[in-house]
Design an enzyme around this catalytic site. Sequence first.
Site, PDB file in Angstrom:
ATOM      1  N   HIS A 204       0.793  -1.236   0.000  1.00 38.34           N
ATOM      2  CA  HIS A 204       0.000   0.000   0.000  1.00 38.34           C
ATOM      3  C   HIS A 204       0.816   1.272   0.000  1.00 38.34           C
ATOM      4  O   HIS A 204       0.244   2.368   0.029  1.00 38.34           O
ATOM      5  CB  HIS A 204      -0.937   0.024   1.217  1.00 38.34           C
ATOM      6  CG  HIS A 204      -2.113  -0.886   1.075  1.00 38.34           C
ATOM      7  ND1 HIS A 204      -3.305  -0.485   0.495  1.00 38.34           N
ATOM      8  CD2 HIS A 204      -2.287  -2.176   1.408  1.00 38.34           C
ATOM      9  CE1 HIS A 204      -4.151  -1.502   0.500  1.00 38.34           C
ATOM     10  NE2 HIS A 204      -3.553  -2.542   1.055  1.00 38.34           N
TER      11      HIS A 204
ATOM     12  N   LYS B  91      -8.825  13.974   3.986  1.00 38.50           N
ATOM     13  CA  LYS B  91      -7.978  12.789   4.023  1.00 38.50           C
ATOM     14  C   LYS B  91      -7.102  12.923   5.246  1.00 38.50           C
ATOM     15  O   LYS B  91      -7.092  13.981   5.889  1.00 38.50           O
ATOM     16  CB  LYS B  91      -7.121  12.681   2.754  1.00 38.50           C
ATOM     17  CG  LYS B  91      -6.405  14.013   2.394  1.00 38.50           C
ATOM     18  CD  LYS B  91      -5.636  13.949   1.110  1.00 38.50           C
ATOM     19  CE  LYS B  91      -6.449  13.961  -0.155  1.00 38.50           C
ATOM     20  NZ  LYS B  91      -6.513  12.688  -0.858  1.00 38.50           N
ATOM     21  N   ARG B  92      -6.357  11.865   5.629  1.00 33.42           N
ATOM     22  CA  ARG B  92      -5.441  12.002   6.743  1.00 33.42           C
ATOM     23  C   ARG B  92      -4.461  13.150   6.474  1.00 33.42           C
ATOM     24  O   ARG B  92      -4.091  13.410   5.327  1.00 33.42           O
ATOM     25  CB  ARG B  92      -4.673  10.695   6.958  1.00 33.42           C
ATOM     26  CG  ARG B  92      -5.535   9.608   7.575  1.00 33.42           C
ATOM     27  CD  ARG B  92      -6.065   9.995   8.949  1.00 33.42           C
ATOM     28  NE  ARG B  92      -4.985  10.055   9.913  1.00 33.42           N
ATOM     29  CZ  ARG B  92      -4.747   9.152  10.854  1.00 33.42           C
ATOM     30  NH1 ARG B  92      -5.557   8.118  10.987  1.00 33.42           N
ATOM     31  NH2 ARG B  92      -3.739   9.288  11.681  1.00 33.42           N
TER      32      ARG B  92
ATOM     33  N   LYS C 218       0.664  14.329   1.386  1.00 35.77           N
ATOM     34  CA  LYS C 218      -0.615  14.687   0.781  1.00 35.77           C
ATOM     35  C   LYS C 218      -0.710  16.194   0.500  1.00 35.77           C
ATOM     36  O   LYS C 218      -1.617  16.658  -0.174  1.00 35.77           O
ATOM     37  CB  LYS C 218      -1.764  14.227   1.671  1.00 35.77           C
ATOM     38  CG  LYS C 218      -1.892  12.688   1.740  1.00 35.77           C
ATOM     39  CD  LYS C 218      -2.971  12.251   2.711  1.00 35.77           C
ATOM     40  CE  LYS C 218      -3.084  10.749   2.881  1.00 35.77           C
ATOM     41  NZ  LYS C 218      -3.878  10.082   1.819  1.00 35.77           N
TER      42      LYS C 218
ATOM     43  N   THR D  51      -8.425   6.602  -2.647  1.00 30.01           N
ATOM     44  CA  THR D  51      -9.778   6.161  -2.941  1.00 30.01           C
ATOM     45  C   THR D  51     -10.748   7.323  -2.722  1.00 30.01           C
ATOM     46  O   THR D  51     -11.836   7.325  -3.300  1.00 30.01           O
ATOM     47  CB  THR D  51     -10.201   4.975  -2.042  1.00 30.01           C
ATOM     48  OG1 THR D  51      -9.886   5.302  -0.678  1.00 30.01           O
ATOM     49  CG2 THR D  51      -9.499   3.699  -2.455  1.00 30.01           C
TER      50      THR D  51
ATOM     51  N   LYS E  35     -14.315   8.558  -4.801  1.00 28.58           N
ATOM     52  CA  LYS E  35     -15.609   8.902  -4.206  1.00 28.58           C
ATOM     53  C   LYS E  35     -16.091  10.250  -4.737  1.00 28.58           C
ATOM     54  O   LYS E  35     -17.277  10.418  -5.045  1.00 28.58           O
ATOM     55  CB  LYS E  35     -15.499   8.966  -2.675  1.00 28.58           C
ATOM     56  CG  LYS E  35     -15.096   7.662  -2.020  1.00 28.58           C
ATOM     57  CD  LYS E  35     -14.711   7.885  -0.548  1.00 28.58           C
ATOM     58  CE  LYS E  35     -13.933   6.705   0.008  1.00 28.58           C
ATOM     59  NZ  LYS E  35     -13.272   7.023   1.292  1.00 28.58           N
TER      60      LYS E  35
HETATM   61  C1  LIG Z   1     -12.005   7.169   1.580  1.00 34.41           C
HETATM   62  C2  LIG Z   1     -11.558   7.604   2.902  1.00 34.41           C
HETATM   63  C3  LIG Z   1     -10.207   7.873   3.141  1.00 34.41           C
HETATM   64  C4  LIG Z   1      -9.149   7.770   2.070  1.00 34.41           C
HETATM   65  O1  LIG Z   1      -9.017   9.036   1.440  1.00 34.41           O
HETATM   66  P1  LIG Z   1      -7.747   9.380   0.548  1.00 34.41           P
HETATM   67  O2  LIG Z   1      -8.076  10.729   0.008  1.00 34.41           O
HETATM   68  O3  LIG Z   1      -7.700   8.341  -0.516  1.00 34.41           O
HETATM   69  O4  LIG Z   1      -6.575   9.382   1.440  1.00 34.41           O
HETATM   70  C5  LIG Z   1      -9.840   8.299   4.394  1.00 34.41           C
HETATM   71  N1  LIG Z   1     -10.742   8.457   5.381  1.00 34.41           N
HETATM   72  C6  LIG Z   1     -12.050   8.221   5.179  1.00 34.41           C
HETATM   73  C7  LIG Z   1     -13.006   8.445   6.311  1.00 34.41           C
HETATM   74  C8  LIG Z   1     -12.510   7.793   3.953  1.00 34.41           C
HETATM   75  O5  LIG Z   1     -13.806   7.542   3.772  1.00 34.41           O
END
Ligand SMILES: *Cc1c(COP(=O)(O)O)cnc(C)c1O
Length: 881
Positions: free
Chosen positions: A378, A569-570, A575, A677, A681
């Site tokens: 990952h 995101k985190r 990032k 991911t 979304k």
């Molecule tokens: C989808 C999701 C992530 C992943 O987001 P990235 O932008 O791909 O890092 C992190 N936290 C939550 C709550 C999510 O639903």
Amino acid sequence: MATPTSDFDKRKQISVRGIAEVESVANIKKTFNQHLHFTLVKDRNVATPRDYYFALAHTVRDHLVGRWIRTQQYYYEKDPKRVYYLSLEYYMGRSLQNTMINLGIQAACDEALYQLGLDIEELQELEEDAGLGNGGLGRLAACFLDSMATLGLAAYGYGIRYEYGIFDQKIKDGEQIEEPDDWLRFGNPWEKARPEYMLPVNFYGRVEKHERGSRWVDTQVVFAMPYDMPVPGYLNNTVNTLRLWSAKSPHDFSLKFFNNGDYIQAVLDRNNAENISRVLYPNDNFFSGKELRLKQEYFMVAASLQDIIRRFKSAKFGCRDPVRTSFDSFPDKVAIQLNDTHPSMAIPELMRILIDIEGLTWEKAWQVTVKTCAYTNHTVLPEALERWTVAQLEHLLPRHLEIIYHINFLHLQEVSKKFPGDTDRLRRMSCVEEEGDKRINMAYLSIVGSHAINGVAALHSELLKTTVFRDFYEMMPERFQNKTNGITPRRWLLLCNPSLADVITDKIGDGWVRDLSELAKLKPLANDQQFLRRLLQIKQENKMRLAIHIKEKYNVTVNPGSMFDIQVKRIHEYKRQLLNCLHIITMYNRLKRNPNLPFTPRTVMVGGKAAPGYHIAKQIIKLICAVARVVNNDPIIGDRLKVIYLENYRVSLAEKIIPAADLSEQISTAGTEASGTGNMKFQLNGSLTIGTLDGANVEMREEMGAENFFLFGMTEPEVQALGQKGYNPYEYYERNPELKLAVDQIRNGFFSPSNPTIFQDIADVILKHDRFFILADYDAYIKCQDQVSAVYMDQMKWARMSLLNIASSGKFSSDRTITQYAREIWSVEPSNVRLPAPHEPLFSPTVAKSQVKNSDESDAADGDAKAPAADVSQLQQKKGY
Ligand SMILES: *Cc1c(COP(=O)(O)O)cnc(C)c1O
């Protein structure tokens, strides 16, 4: 998150569907009232909204259990190859609405609660998220479970039932405060404890040699108690199992204290063993090397493998079939997928079981292990790669260390056979790192012990082959694969954006829910002005709803006519939330310099948790909050620019935010985000993306066409070249006055006048030791954002691009991802069968009842395995036809 008219619409649909639904509504009301009475022990005079939530949850759960038991009976009867997904994280979020949708009873439940005078959406908000994950990796595991059940795979998730999930984030005085996530406080209706199936897990001890081999002795035992969570497939009567282990002290734990007479101390010490499943480590993409974490990883693996082998041995024909006791057929009946290296102790543990307990030869055991296991990588970030010290392993798992050494010995023999005399390669490829404190490289061990290794997006999988695992790729290229990540369209469109789901279904039917590639049928509507206006209207409604939520929660007024520009995101340096922040500051400075500047109004929202020990990440949150304070309170800016920090980003908040986004920020340094991911979304919900050529962004852009994606920044080879040449941030800083001003303002306390030096560490990262080249991409990012603003002014053009984004998102369904894992790694074919409903016969009449009865005793099918009592609502529905 329904539109203002949707309740009415749903009731209308019900009246069209006719009498069967009306009867099932009556039945749901009846069951709800029974649960309020018998399960919650309340009447309507004293019941709280939470009581109503639990009464509804139990009502919905009743519809699961028949299907759950029968799915497990069916697997026992048919004995297909089982797929086991091993993960330290499952970021499930809420279950109630997802269960209603996948069982097809949402409309009936909506109507029943309406008739009872209750607001179902308010009740849904009372469910705690199952936050057993940090971010993308854990959410991926949850999306995969949904897809595996929907595709009819005989799949099981295995993980840990953390008593405390990912911490609750509070923002106090512009800083992150962590609070424990006591998610089980009110009980969990979505799990079934199975104390009768507890299994022992050993730790510590020593290795005893005897003539026939080695034995691990004098160990300390901790028990693993399974809790099963149902995983319903979408409208296919399949319910798979997520089995989470909880640590339990054995009866005699700390008995020596008892013998010394300190009974109280002995009882108190039981907590020690039970700490193993106490709390999720809150690190995303970071290896901290703590012993308790190693215990968690081995605890999960050891309990799961015992369970897997028990199920293999107790298969219906297992006792009669001599093949079953020889383990020759094990890889034909079992596939084990390792979600990153976190469960990689499965490799030496399976070897230990096969050799020390089952008596297989090393060669036979190794053949079985490699054919059974597969490993998903990952990340390529070096700080995230797990490297346990030899000392830690020797102490906690001495027999496993011995096995790892022997695996490595034989592996290095193979290397020298293939590359004679290449001693440097031998050193590079060793699973045992000899420099400094000796460590085991768990990624290398996972590669050696797996028949398939995959990255999670095309670019990432290529990077694995050319950079981090290059030597391994050169030795065994046939093991390396790509499986681009995906998301479940059930949660990430049907559930979270019902009005968008409805207009799509109106145009192309509902086949997209199971086959997301059908969204391509929307492409001809790109010039349908009426449809584009409807899309804009839905986005506007979603934005208004989020604006109301923000007003209620934070008392901040946002302009729903502004562009919702969102990065959730985190929080991590790679990032590049700081790049986003520099853009915010630049927009602010431009408006201050020229208050009459033509300007596309924006509401910039940033959300995400920082690992509690990650200082710079916490500073980034603090900086964004400080910038927000200045920007939001400047009368010259007005409502043209607002900055919101979205507190406590988690799955249930993502479901509210993403449908309301105009612009999705996916701005990681090329080569650092394995897939992403979140990006998918947003695309599925009609946001446009501003992004780099990183992770799955590359493939998203290919699918939608370059003209529908806002691309900026260095490519991965350019990033590599800059790293080689040497990155000098000052070059960019000195050359661009807008950039210089923004960095200077961070450094000199412009956003923190009461404490002007607090952001100096951030300025130092940007100007001195930034591994992620923020300033090298600043100029391209700002220019691209200017383009975004210009296009946003042309709403019909924006809507057209948005539609083409939605219509091109089919590839990013986790159904597609799982189908590829199934065919190319697990060698199973998704059955796509719809099992019979609980009131229909499961097996052909020729199957004797006695055979059905004796199904897998420790699965959901335990207890009364006769056909369960017919689900009354289903019977009534059936009567209508
Ligand atoms: C989808 C999701 C992530 C992943 O987001 P990235 O932008 O791909 O890092 C992190 N936290 C939550 C709550 C999510 O639903």
